[in-house]
Design a protein around this motif. Structure first.
Motif, short mmCIF file in Angstrom:
data_model
loop_
_atom_site.label_atom_id
_atom_site.label_comp_id
_atom_site.label_asym_id
_atom_site.label_seq_id
_atom_site.Cartn_x
_atom_site.Cartn_y
_atom_site.Cartn_z
N ASP A 124 0.84 -1.21 0.00
CA ASP A 124 0.00 0.00 0.00
C ASP A 124 0.88 1.26 0.00
OD1 ASP A 124 -2.28 -1.59 0.21
OD2 ASP A 124 -2.34 -1.43 2.40
N ALA A 125 1.93 1.23 0.80
CA ALA A 125 2.83 2.39 0.88
C ALA A 125 3.51 2.61 -0.46
CB ALA A 125 3.86 2.17 1.98
N CYS A 126 3.90 1.51 -1.08
CA CYS A 126 4.59 1.58 -2.37
C CYS A 126 3.64 2.15 -3.44
CB CYS A 126 5.07 0.18 -2.75
SG CYS A 126 6.21 0.15 -4.12
N VAL A 127 2.42 1.60 -3.50
CA VAL A 127 1.42 2.09 -4.46
C VAL A 127 1.12 3.56 -4.21
CG1 VAL A 127 -1.02 1.90 -5.13
CG2 VAL A 127 0.38 -0.16 -4.90
N THR A 128 1.04 3.93 -2.95
CA THR A 128 0.78 5.34 -2.62
C THR A 128 1.86 6.23 -3.20
OG1 THR A 128 -0.32 4.72 -0.56
CG2 THR A 128 0.49 6.97 -0.71
N MET A 129 3.11 5.87 -2.99
CA MET A 129 4.21 6.70 -3.48
C MET A 129 4.29 6.68 -5.00
SD MET A 129 5.34 8.25 -0.88
CE MET A 129 6.69 9.09 -1.69
N GLU A 130 3.86 5.58 -5.61
CA GLU A 130 3.87 5.50 -7.07
C GLU A 130 2.88 6.48 -7.71
OE1 GLU A 130 5.24 0.84 -7.70
OE2 GLU A 130 3.13 1.37 -7.79
N GLN A 131 1.95 7.01 -6.93
CA GLN A 131 1.02 8.01 -7.47
C GLN A 131 1.71 9.36 -7.65
OE1 GLN A 131 -1.73 6.44 -8.45
NE2 GLN A 131 -0.77 4.72 -7.34
N GLY A 132 2.91 9.48 -7.13
CA GLY A 132 3.66 10.72 -7.33
C GLY A 132 3.56 11.70 -6.17
N VAL A 133 2.93 11.27 -5.09
CA VAL A 133 2.80 12.18 -3.94
C VAL A 133 4.16 12.37 -3.27
CG1 VAL A 133 0.39 11.62 -3.56
CG2 VAL A 133 2.17 10.30 -2.36
N ASP A 134 4.22 13.38 -2.40
CA ASP A 134 5.49 13.77 -1.80
C ASP A 134 5.89 12.93 -0.60
OD1 ASP A 134 6.12 16.37 -3.36
OD2 ASP A 134 3.99 16.49 -2.86
N GLY A 135 4.90 12.30 0.02
CA GLY A 135 5.22 11.49 1.19
C GLY A 135 3.99 10.76 1.67
N VAL A 136 4.20 9.96 2.71
CA VAL A 136 3.09 9.20 3.29
C VAL A 136 3.24 9.20 4.81
CG1 VAL A 136 4.32 7.01 2.92
CG2 VAL A 136 1.84 6.98 3.22
N LEU A 137 2.09 9.30 5.47
CA LEU A 137 2.06 9.31 6.94
C LEU A 137 1.26 8.10 7.40
CD1 LEU A 137 1.18 12.47 9.09
CD2 LEU A 137 0.75 10.16 9.86
N MET A 138 1.81 7.35 8.33
CA MET A 138 1.09 6.17 8.83
C MET A 138 1.41 5.93 10.29
SD MET A 138 3.44 3.15 7.17
CE MET A 138 3.48 3.85 5.53
N ALA A 160 10.28 4.22 -8.16
CA ALA A 160 9.52 3.73 -9.32
C ALA A 160 8.79 4.89 -10.00
CB ALA A 160 8.53 2.65 -8.89
N TYR A 161 8.22 5.78 -9.18
CA TYR A 161 7.54 6.95 -9.75
C TYR A 161 8.52 7.81 -10.55
CZ TYR A 161 5.62 11.59 -10.13
OH TYR A 161 5.22 12.80 -10.63
N LEU A 162 9.68 8.07 -9.95
CA LEU A 162 10.67 8.93 -10.62
C LEU A 162 11.24 8.23 -11.86
CD1 LEU A 162 12.57 10.33 -7.51
CD2 LEU A 162 10.95 11.57 -8.96
N ALA A 163 11.35 6.91 -11.80
CA ALA A 163 11.90 6.15 -12.91
C ALA A 163 10.96 6.19 -14.12
CB ALA A 163 12.16 4.71 -12.49
N GLY A 164 9.68 6.34 -13.88
CA GLY A 164 8.71 6.40 -14.98
C GLY A 164 8.34 5.00 -15.42
N ARG A 165 7.17 4.54 -15.05
CA ARG A 165 6.80 3.15 -15.33
C ARG A 165 6.46 2.96 -16.81
NH1 ARG A 165 1.87 0.12 -13.73
NH2 ARG A 165 2.43 -0.71 -15.77
#
Lengths: 265, 86
Positions: free
Chosen positions: A199-213, A240-245
């Motif tokens: 879930d954390a990985c998918v969240t960051m793959e959306q391009g957001v700046d961070g995640v809080l949990m 993965a987001y920065l790499a461009g899927r």
């Protein structure tokens, strides 16, 4: 030199730079020692805390400042549990009076079952707090308009939920999260709903700046191990987001060349 | 010790020390010595001032005012600190 292959900037919120894109809560741990070990394993620099009455019968030793050094972690007081603008302002003021910083994680809850935010009240509270000099990180729904209003109110970060607090359902609306990120200039931190590392990985793959949990780590069978997994997952999702899927397509494309196959194939 | 009429300070009308006043601290009634400062109250409660924030009658009390602020009859005090939260 670590094996990082993707160049990334630091997360900067309200002029303050953070080396980690993971922000963690401090609630629900079985012991303070486990909490501290898990936070260290997560690599988080910013951690959230709540403001509550001192239990005068038990003494003040359960206070988090006895266990977390504000020189090691940036402590972000929250207004968790507040259902009105007035209560949120009161709790924010108490948090600031502790003397650590002007920062607050603003939460104004609108519903007991889902703990979904009262976005109208959150926007009003954000305006008032910004006016009083607070740096406001606002927890909100995955609603673009509310997110835009919170940015207009002067929040240093807008924090839409992935799914309800403590639910562990992951990102229920990735499109809304992406659209909020596309439309806002201030950092977008996804706050609440992450259940496990994917879930954390998918969240960051959306391009957001961070995640809080919080719960995903604190309520894991082994919080320290899960904190480490979350650290890696947030980093993996960011990279993965920065790499461009690649583009997804519903048909196979062979990975090996057709050319050079043997006779008769 | 004197016997007083039932009232806000003394709901049961029991014997109380005339030099004490009743205040609310974190939602509970407490009898404290008249003239005690908020700092003195914290000391009685075993609370380290640097680790808490005090709200006195709905106003936040700065740490450098704890010594100079007396606790008065029917005051409402909240003593809070940071605990684990998300």
């Amino acid at each position: 030199m670590p094996a990082a292959t993707v160049a990334d900037r630091k997360l900067v919120i309200g002029g303050r730079a953070f080396g980690s894109r993971l922000i963690v809560g401090t609630g629900k741990y079985r012991s303070n020692a486990e909490m501290v070990a898990a936070i260290r394993a997560s690599g988080a620099e910013m951690v959230t805390v709540a403001v509550r009455r001192v239990d005068l019968d038990r003494g003040a030793e359960e206070g988090i400042l006895h266990h977390l050094d504000p020189a090691e972690f940036f402590l972000l007081p929250n207004t968790a549990g507040c259902y009105t603008v007035a209560d949120a302002l009161r709790y924010a003021g108490l948090g600031r009076a502790a003397g650590l910083s002007e920062w607050v994680k603003l939460e104004v809850i609108g519903d007991e079952r889902t703990l979904l935010p009262d976005t109208a009240a959150t926007i009003e509270a954000a305006r008032r707090l910004v006016g009083e000099g607070f740096s406001v990180m606002a927890y909100t729904s995955d609603d673009l308009i509310a997110a835009l209003r919170l940015e207009d109110a002067g929040c240093v970060a807008v924090m839409p939920l992935a799914s309800p607090i403590g639910s562990g359902l992951g990102v229920v609306n990735p499109y809304y999260i992406r659209e909020i990120k596309r439309r806002l200039s201030v950092p977008v931190i996804v706050d609440a709903g992450v259940g496990t590392a994917s879930d954390a990985c998918v969240t960051m793959e959306q391009g957001v700046d961070g995640v809080l949990m919080n719960t995903a780590i604190a309520s894991a069978a082994d919080p320290v191990a899960m904190a480490q997994a979350m650290r890696l997952a947030v980093q993996a999702g960011r990279d993965a987001y920065l790499a461009g899927r690649m583009e997804a397509r519903e048909i196979a494309v062979p990975s090996s060349p057709r050319a050079g196959m043997l006779d008769g194939v | 010790m004197v016997t007083t009429e039932p009232g806000r300070d003394n709901p049961a009308g029991a014997e109380t020390n005339a030099r004490e006043v009743t205040v609310m601290v974190n939602g509970e009634e407490r009898a404290v010595a008249q003239g005690l400062s908020v700092a003195g109250l914290l000391a009685e409660l075993g609370v380290e001032p640097a680790m808490v924030v005090v709200e006195h009658n709905r106003r936040i009390l700065a740490r450098d005012r704890l010594d100079a602020t007396p606790v008065r009859k029917a005051d409402v005090l909240e003593v809070v600190h940071f605990v684990g939260g998300g």
